[in-house]
Scaffold this motif. Structure first.
Motif, PDB file in Angstrom:
ATOM      1  N   ALA A  29      10.338  10.261   2.617  1.00 27.21           N
ATOM      2  CA  ALA A  29      10.675   9.100   3.453  1.00 27.21           C
ATOM      3  C   ALA A  29      10.326   9.366   4.909  1.00 27.21           C
ATOM      4  CB  ALA A  29      12.152   8.762   3.322  1.00 27.21           C
ATOM      5  N   ARG A  30      10.564  10.585   5.357  1.00 31.32           N
ATOM      6  CA  ARG A  30      10.239  10.930   6.753  1.00 31.32           C
ATOM      7  C   ARG A  30       8.729  10.887   6.993  1.00 31.32           C
ATOM      8  NH1 ARG A  30      15.360  12.558   7.460  1.00 31.32           N
ATOM      9  NH2 ARG A  30      16.082  14.146   6.054  1.00 31.32           N
ATOM     10  N   THR A  31       7.959  11.145   5.946  1.00 30.61           N
ATOM     11  CA  THR A  31       6.498  11.043   6.045  1.00 30.61           C
ATOM     12  C   THR A  31       6.059   9.580   5.984  1.00 30.61           C
ATOM     13  OG1 THR A  31       6.220  13.208   5.015  1.00 30.61           O
ATOM     14  CG2 THR A  31       4.327  11.715   4.926  1.00 30.61           C
ATOM     15  N   LEU A  32       6.722   8.807   5.134  1.00 32.85           N
ATOM     16  CA  LEU A  32       6.345   7.406   4.926  1.00 32.85           C
ATOM     17  C   LEU A  32       6.742   6.501   6.099  1.00 32.85           C
ATOM     18  CD1 LEU A  32       6.230   5.332   1.859  1.00 32.85           C
ATOM     19  CD2 LEU A  32       7.954   4.600   3.491  1.00 32.85           C
ATOM     20  N   LEU A  33       7.888   6.765   6.710  1.00 28.71           N
ATOM     21  CA  LEU A  33       8.406   5.862   7.747  1.00 28.71           C
ATOM     22  C   LEU A  33       7.436   5.631   8.909  1.00 28.71           C
ATOM     23  CD1 LEU A  33      12.266   6.203   8.158  1.00 28.71           C
ATOM     24  CD2 LEU A  33      10.917   4.120   8.025  1.00 28.71           C
ATOM     25  N   PRO A  34       6.785   6.655   9.456  1.00 29.90           N
ATOM     26  CA  PRO A  34       5.826   6.377  10.538  1.00 29.90           C
ATOM     27  C   PRO A  34       4.683   5.456  10.090  1.00 29.90           C
ATOM     28  CG  PRO A  34       6.393   8.703  10.510  1.00 29.90           C
ATOM     29  CD  PRO A  34       6.982   8.091   9.270  1.00 29.90           C
TER      30      PRO A  34
ATOM     31  N   PHE B 202      11.988  -1.130   3.487  1.00 26.25           N
ATOM     32  CA  PHE B 202      11.699  -0.758   4.873  1.00 26.25           C
ATOM     33  C   PHE B 202      12.941  -0.937   5.742  1.00 26.25           C
ATOM     34  CE2 PHE B 202      10.268  -2.144   9.148  1.00 26.25           C
ATOM     35  CZ  PHE B 202       9.678  -0.975   9.569  1.00 26.25           C
ATOM     36  N   GLY B 203      13.619  -2.072   5.591  1.00 18.94           N
ATOM     37  CA  GLY B 203      14.817  -2.330   6.391  1.00 18.94           C
ATOM     38  C   GLY B 203      15.894  -1.287   6.160  1.00 18.94           C
ATOM     39  N   LEU B 204      16.129  -0.941   4.905  1.00 18.90           N
ATOM     40  CA  LEU B 204      17.152   0.059   4.607  1.00 18.90           C
ATOM     41  C   LEU B 204      16.731   1.435   5.103  1.00 18.90           C
ATOM     42  CD1 LEU B 204      19.874   0.793   3.475  1.00 18.90           C
ATOM     43  CD2 LEU B 204      18.857   0.851   1.181  1.00 18.90           C
ATOM     44  N   LEU B 205      15.468   1.786   4.941  1.00 19.90           N
ATOM     45  CA  LEU B 205      14.982   3.065   5.451  1.00 19.90           C
ATOM     46  C   LEU B 205      15.151   3.154   6.970  1.00 19.90           C
ATOM     47  CD1 LEU B 205      11.762   3.515   3.299  1.00 19.90           C
ATOM     48  CD2 LEU B 205      13.832   4.923   3.183  1.00 19.90           C
TER      49      LEU B 205
ATOM     50  N   ALA C 266       0.831  -1.210   0.000  1.00 19.98           N
ATOM     51  CA  ALA C 266       0.000   0.000   0.000  1.00 19.98           C
ATOM     52  C   ALA C 266       0.866   1.260   0.000  1.00 19.98           C
ATOM     53  CB  ALA C 266      -0.931   0.005   1.211  1.00 19.98           C
ATOM     54  N   LEU C 267       2.099   1.149   0.477  1.00 21.17           N
ATOM     55  CA  LEU C 267       3.030   2.284   0.505  1.00 21.17           C
ATOM     56  C   LEU C 267       4.006   2.237  -0.664  1.00 21.17           C
ATOM     57  CD1 LEU C 267       3.903   2.352   4.325  1.00 21.17           C
ATOM     58  CD2 LEU C 267       2.143   3.675   3.112  1.00 21.17           C
TER      59      LEU C 267
END
Length: 161
Positions: free
Chosen positions: A103-108, A42-45, A34-35
């Motif tokens: 990325a800062r928006t997506l990570l949460p 995700f792991g690298l982020l 969905a993202l």
């Protein structure tokens, strides 16, 4: 009790860990879709969020992955607008890797998906059982030979099986 070699699969720790790992990995992959990211992204982020500005080479070494795999992962993140390569301040031949605002928006959101998957997996366990299971798994992971906090699947290119 039957001899060890005659035990059914549901009495084998390795089978149960594999079964649960596969199940949760598939669900996590589906949820992250969905993202528009995969578990390797995700792991690298997550690793980048803990320390931006490292070079591609430093990241590859820290995660124990081949530099070509790192390039592929970073290319994917760049194409999605989640990471950017900048000239490294201390080494003009290298690139420093940074998260983007996207990325800062997506990570949460991605962390919330990871939390929901973990909650689903642990449904039915008490708080004490959860702590005990986590401690046992951490102990086993420490003896596995894998770098701490690095999933072995991160070593493959995102599109590979």
């Amino acid at each position: 009790m039957p001899p060890p070699s005659d035990r059914p699969l549901n009495e084998r720790t390795n089978f149960l860990l594999s079964q649960l790992g596969f199940h949760t990995a598939m669900r996590f992959t589906e949820r992250l879709a969905a993202l528009d990211i995969q578990p390797s992204h995700f792991g690298l982020l997550m690793h980048l969020a803990q320390g931006e500005g490292r070079s591609q080479q430093q990241l590859a070494e820290a995660l124990g992955i081949h530099r070509k795999v790192m390039v592929g992962l970073l290319d994917d993140l760049e194409q999605r607008g989640l990471a950017e390569r900048r000239r490294h301040p201390a080494d003009r031949r290298a690139h420093a890797i940074h998260l983007t605002d996207a990325a800062r928006t997506l990570l949460p959101q991605a962390r919330a998906i990871a939390d929901a998957e973990e909650e689903d997996l642990l449904t039915g366990l008490s708080g004490e059982q959860r702590r005990q299971l986590l401690g046992l798994l951490q102990h086993m992971a420490e003896n596995s030979g894998n770098p701490q906090g690095v999933h072995p699947g991160l070593r493959r290119n995102p599109g590979s099986p």
